[in-house]
Scaffold this motif. Sequence first.
Motif, mmCIF file in Angstrom:
data_model
loop_
_atom_site.group_PDB
_atom_site.id
_atom_site.type_symbol
_atom_site.label_atom_id
_atom_site.label_comp_id
_atom_site.label_asym_id
_atom_site.label_seq_id
_atom_site.Cartn_x
_atom_site.Cartn_y
_atom_site.Cartn_z
ATOM 1 N N THR A 47 80.734 -9.630 61.166
ATOM 2 C CA THR A 47 80.190 -8.051 61.414
ATOM 3 C C THR A 47 79.249 -7.615 60.398
ATOM 4 O OG1 THR A 47 82.306 -7.543 62.500
ATOM 5 C CG2 THR A 47 81.154 -5.918 61.637
ATOM 6 N N LYS A 48 79.426 -8.136 59.175
ATOM 7 C CA LYS A 48 78.755 -7.514 58.085
ATOM 8 C C LYS A 48 77.296 -8.330 58.297
ATOM 9 C CE LYS A 48 82.099 -6.404 54.604
ATOM 10 N NZ LYS A 48 82.833 -6.998 53.405
ATOM 11 N N ARG A 49 77.270 -9.250 58.534
ATOM 12 C CA ARG A 49 75.826 -10.199 58.786
ATOM 13 C C ARG A 49 74.964 -9.500 59.513
ATOM 14 N NH1 ARG A 49 74.531 -14.153 61.897
ATOM 15 N NH2 ARG A 49 76.604 -14.288 62.700
ATOM 16 N N ILE A 50 75.512 -9.382 60.750
ATOM 17 C CA ILE A 50 74.992 -8.588 61.970
ATOM 18 C C ILE A 50 74.184 -7.191 61.471
ATOM 19 C CG2 ILE A 50 74.958 -8.054 64.221
ATOM 20 C CD1 ILE A 50 76.791 -10.259 64.917
ATOM 21 N N ASP A 51 75.668 -6.530 60.786
ATOM 22 C CA ASP A 51 75.000 -5.070 60.653
ATOM 23 C C ASP A 51 73.999 -5.009 59.810
ATOM 24 O OD1 ASP A 51 76.685 -3.783 62.192
ATOM 25 O OD2 ASP A 51 78.467 -3.571 60.747
ATOM 26 N N LYS A 52 73.934 -6.037 58.894
ATOM 27 C CA LYS A 52 72.734 -6.266 57.747
ATOM 28 C C LYS A 52 71.384 -6.100 58.336
ATOM 29 C CE LYS A 52 71.187 -8.758 53.611
ATOM 30 N NZ LYS A 52 71.357 -9.940 52.775
ATOM 31 N N ILE A 53 71.366 -7.035 59.463
ATOM 32 C CA ILE A 53 70.132 -7.210 60.122
ATOM 33 C C ILE A 53 69.526 -5.810 60.875
ATOM 34 C CG2 ILE A 53 68.899 -8.391 62.063
ATOM 35 C CD1 ILE A 53 70.691 -11.207 61.153
ATOM 36 N N LEU A 54 70.963 -5.179 61.453
ATOM 37 C CA LEU A 54 70.857 -4.023 62.167
ATOM 38 C C LEU A 54 70.147 -2.901 61.411
ATOM 39 C CD1 LEU A 54 73.837 -3.852 64.591
ATOM 40 C CD2 LEU A 54 71.386 -3.905 65.315
ATOM 41 N N VAL A 55 70.713 -2.784 60.234
ATOM 42 C CA VAL A 55 70.101 -1.824 59.143
ATOM 43 C C VAL A 55 68.445 -1.751 58.994
ATOM 44 C CG1 VAL A 55 70.114 -1.230 56.760
ATOM 45 C CG2 VAL A 55 72.257 -1.519 58.137
ATOM 46 N N GLY A 56 68.203 -3.248 59.114
ATOM 47 C CA GLY A 56 66.542 -3.561 58.636
ATOM 48 C C GLY A 56 66.040 -3.166 59.887
#
Length: 266
Positions: free
Chosen positions: A216-225
């Motif tokens: 979840t954290k890994r995917i959210d980091k990309i979504l923030v970008g």
Amino acid sequence: MIEPSNIAILTTVANFELYSKSSVYFPKGIKKYVIDGTNGMYGIHSILYMMQKLKGSGIEWLIMADEDVLFTKNNLVFDIIEEMRQKDYTVCGVRDGGVLSHRIYNPFVINTFFSILKFSEIEKIWNASEVLNNQYIFPDEFVDDLKNIKGNYNTLSLFEPYYCFYFWLRRKNKKILFLEAGMLEDSLSNSVSYNSEVFLIHTWYARSYLKNEKHTKRIDKILVGLKNNEMLGTENELPQIFKNNTFWLESKIKKIQRKVLLKFKK
């Protein structure tokens, strides 16, 4: 150029929470379709169901993208489709062997996380029984130049049941445009490029989103970008959703039947 009205995008969704975030970045101006995969439908079953539901709908080009595909330059899909039209390609996607470090399987077919199909051409020749009977491969059957592939692969792999769909198309002399791809720093996500320009990121592990903290954290980091990319702000139009309400039960019955047959064969 191809009219956007002749293009659609289809996602087999196992995680609707992630789809609600990723589909905002899908290419603009095209129809959206969803196959509800929360009952276990995916892979070859999804392809068969896709043809059943969309055949005759007037789609010329169909983009297939999982809910963990995050477009970074969504307009580039139209350039890919134009090249496919000009050079008579039927499919495009990333090889399922030798390109991504964790996909070491067959390099003669693609992985279904992202692809583009010339749907209007495929529906003219569609035969589900023929497709399912193509889950085999002979040594040296295909002559792709694999010299520049750096990763591991197995040219005889039948790892994914959906390979039959692409073997069938190849045996019908349909051409595949293979795209460039590379791994990201997290060693799980990958980028996909066209003419050396990255246009999407595939995060993998869609089913784990909001269930597993690491993913979840890994995917959210990309979504923030992506949120910081002003080019991609788009309204999230509601897709048309298809669901086979009896799929889970049918699959369960077939599994039981196979076990019974194996028992009697012993």
